[in-house]
Design a protein around this motif. Structure first.
Motif, short mmCIF file in Angstrom:
data_model
loop_
_atom_site.label_atom_id
_atom_site.label_comp_id
_atom_site.label_asym_id
_atom_site.label_seq_id
_atom_site.Cartn_x
_atom_site.Cartn_y
_atom_site.Cartn_z
N GLU A 1 0.83 -1.20 0.00
CA GLU A 1 0.00 0.00 0.00
C GLU A 1 0.87 1.25 0.00
O GLU A 1 1.92 1.27 0.63
CB GLU A 1 -0.90 -0.01 1.24
N ARG B 1 -4.74 7.76 5.77
CA ARG B 1 -6.02 7.20 6.16
C ARG B 1 -6.24 7.49 7.64
O ARG B 1 -5.28 7.69 8.39
CB ARG B 1 -6.06 5.69 5.89
N LEU C 1 -0.57 7.85 1.00
CA LEU C 1 -2.01 8.08 0.99
C LEU C 1 -2.53 7.99 2.42
O LEU C 1 -2.65 6.89 2.98
CB LEU C 1 -2.71 7.04 0.10
N ASP D 1 -10.48 7.27 4.06
CA ASP D 1 -9.39 7.93 3.34
C ASP D 1 -9.45 9.43 3.60
O ASP D 1 -10.53 10.02 3.63
CB ASP D 1 -9.50 7.68 1.84
N GLU E 1 -8.87 12.63 1.91
CA GLU E 1 -8.71 13.15 0.56
C GLU E 1 -8.49 14.67 0.59
O GLU E 1 -8.85 15.34 1.57
CB GLU E 1 -9.95 12.84 -0.28
#
Length: 414
Positions: free
Chosen positions: A258, A264, A262, A284, A286
Motif C-alpha cells: 500500500e 487514512r 495516501l 481515506d 482526501e
C-alpha cells in the motif's frame, strides 16, 4: 449569610437543604444562593425516585446526547475532519452510517475552534455538505477569531455567556465542539491536578445536560511509547474519567503493497459507559481543490471519504499496531546468526552462477571462518545440494527465491 443547611419545608429534621444546584436554573439571592429549586439532602426510597431517562443518541454507540464525548488522537492526522463530517450530517439531517447517525430533523452545531482558522473550518464544512446557516462560531471577534477561555463555573465568564446562547429558543444545538479543549482552559486552572481538571470539565457536563446537547471535546495524545490507550490520552486522566464516551483517532500503518503517502484515518469508540464498543471505521483522507491555486495558497482542503469497517474495536487495533511496530524494531535490531551470515556469503558467491560444487562452496565458507554447523544450516536455508548423477559429486543450487544480483545482497562485516 444564608444557611445552606436550613431545614426544608417538609419539616423532616433529618432532611438538609443544599444549594445551589448547578443543574437547574433558578433565582439567586445577592450572595449567589438559590431561592428556588434548592436540592434537598435526605434519604429517599429508590422506588419513589424519579430516575433520569436512558441515554439518547445522535449516533448510537458514537455520540450520546446530554453527555461529554472526548475525541483523542495524534496531532496532524485529520481527527478534526471527524466532527466536520458529523456536523455536516447533523445540520442537513441526513444519515451518516459510519457513525450510526440516522436521518432526522436538521439541528444546529456550535463550534469553539482554537487551532484552525475560521476560513479553513468554513471550507471543510462546505466541502462536507454542511448547512452553514446552522453552524455557529463562539468567539470574541466578528471574524471568528479570539476563542474564549473557560473557568470552572457555569454562572460566570464565557460559560455564562454560552449558556445563555444555548438556551435561546431560536437555537436548536445538537452538538457543541471544542477543538482543542486544552487551549480553552483558563490559565489559573492546573489540569494536571485531577480535582482542578474535573472542576474545569464539570461545567461542560452541566451544559450538555441542561441543553440536551452532545459536547465533543477534542484533545491530543501524549505520544508515550505504549499500547495502553488510557496512558496515551494527553492532558489529564480526569478527561477520560469524566467522559461518557471516548472516540480514538489514529493513523494506521501502511499495509504491505500500500502507498504510505495516501493518508487514512481510523476512528472508533475506545470507552463507553452505556453501550458495547462499536467496531472502528477507516476512512481515506482526501484533498480537494476548493479555490484557485496561488504562490501563497495551494487552495486545497481535506475531507474524509469511503468509510469502511475495520471489524475490530479501536483498542484492539492500537495494541496490534504497537506490537507489530515493536516486532519490526526487534527484527531490524537483531544481530544475524552465523548461519544467516553464511547464507549471505553463499548468495554472494553464487551471483552469476546457476550451480557450484558443494565441496567447493564449503571450502569457501570455511575459509571465511564459519563452522560446520553454520555451513550446513546455511546450505539448507539458501538452496539445495544434490548429485548430478550416480556417483557424481554434489552440486549446490540456490532456491528460486534467493536468485538475486549482488546489488541486492547484504553481506556480513567479515
Amino acid at each position: 449569610m444564608t444557611n445552606l443547611y436550613a431545614l426544608p419545608d417538609d419539616g423532616d429534621p433529618r432532611s438538609v437543604a443544599m444549594g445551589p444546584n448547578p443543574y437547574h436554573d433558578g433565582d439567586y439571592d445577592g450572595q449567589g444562593e438559590p431561592v428556588a429549586n434548592r436540592s434537598i439532602l435526605k434519604l429517599r426510597r429508590l422506588s419513589e425516585i424519579k430516575t433520569p431517562p436512558p441515554t439518547r443518541w445522535i449516533g448510537p454507540g458514537w455520540l450520546p446526547r446530554a453527555e461529554l464525548t472526548v475525541l483523542v488522537g495524534d496531532e496532524g492526522i485529520g481527527k478534526s475532519l471527524t466532527w466536520v463530517l458529523m456536523a455536516a450530517h447533523i445540520t442537513k439531517g441526513t444519515p451518516c452510517p459510519a457513525f450510526n447517525i440516522p436521518a432526522r430533523k436538521p439541528a444546529d452545531v456550535v463550534l469553539v475552534v482554537t487551532e484552525d482558522s475560521t476560513g479553513e473550518v468554513e471550507e471543510r464544512l462546505k466541502l462536507a455538505g454542511a448547512d452553514l446557516e446552522r453552524v455557529f462560531i463562539f468567539s470574541a471577534k466578528e471574524d471568528g477569531t479570539e476563542p474564549p477561555t473557560f473557568g470552572n463555573s457555569v454562572r460566570s465568564g464565557a460559560f455564562e455567556t454560552l449558556d445563555s446562547y444555548l438556551g435561546d429558543d431560536e437555537l436548536n444545538p445538537a452538538l457543541v465542539v471544542v477543538d482543542a479543549w486544552l487551549d480553552t482552559v483558563e490559565g489559573n486552572l492546573n489540569i494536571r491536578d485531577t480535582q482542578q481538571a474535573r472542576a474545569a470539565l464539570n461545567p461542560w457536563k452541566i451544559m450538555a445536560t441542561r441543553h440536551d446537547t452532545a459536547v465533543l471535546l477534542v484533545t491530543h495524545t501524549n505520544r508515550a511509547d505504549t499500547a495502553n490507550t488510557r496512558n496515551l490520552m494527553g492532558g489529564t486522566a480526569a478527561l477520560r474519567q469524566k467522559a461518557r464516551m471516548v472516540l480514538w483517532a489514529a493513523r494506521p500503518p501502511a499495509a504491505e503493497g500500500e502507498d504510505s503517502a495516501l493518508p487514512r484515518l481510523v476512528l472508533g469508540p475506545e470507552k463507553s459507559n452505556v453501550t458495547g464498543l462499536a467496531d472502528a471505521v477507516v476512512m481515506d483522507v482526501e484533498v480537494a481543490q476548493v479555490r484557485p491555486r496561488s504562490d501563497e495558497d495551494p487552495g486545497t482542503t481535506a475531507y474524509l471519504a469511503r468509510p469502511a469497517s475495520m471489524c475490530q474495536p479501536i483498542r484492539d487495533l492500537v495494541i496490534q499496531w504497537h506490537e507489530d511496530e515493536r516486532q519490526q524494531e526487534r527484527q531490524a535490531n537483531r544481530k544475524p546468526t552465523k548461519a544467516e551470515e553464511a547464507a549471505a556469503v553463499i548468495r554472494e558467491y553464487m551471483t552469476g552462477r546457476e550451480e557450484a560444487p558443494t565441496a567447493e562452496l564449503k571450502t569457501h565458507l570455511s575459509g571465511k571462518g564459519f563452522g560446520k554447523t553454520a555451513i550446513e544450516d546455511a546450505l539448507k536455508a539458501a538452496g539445495t545440494s544434490a548429485p548430478t548423477g550416480r556417483r557424481q559429486p554434489y552440486v549446490f543450487r540456490l532456491h528460486e527465491s534467493d536468485v538475486q544480483s549482488i546489488d541486492d545482497v547484504e553481506l556480513p562485516g567479515i
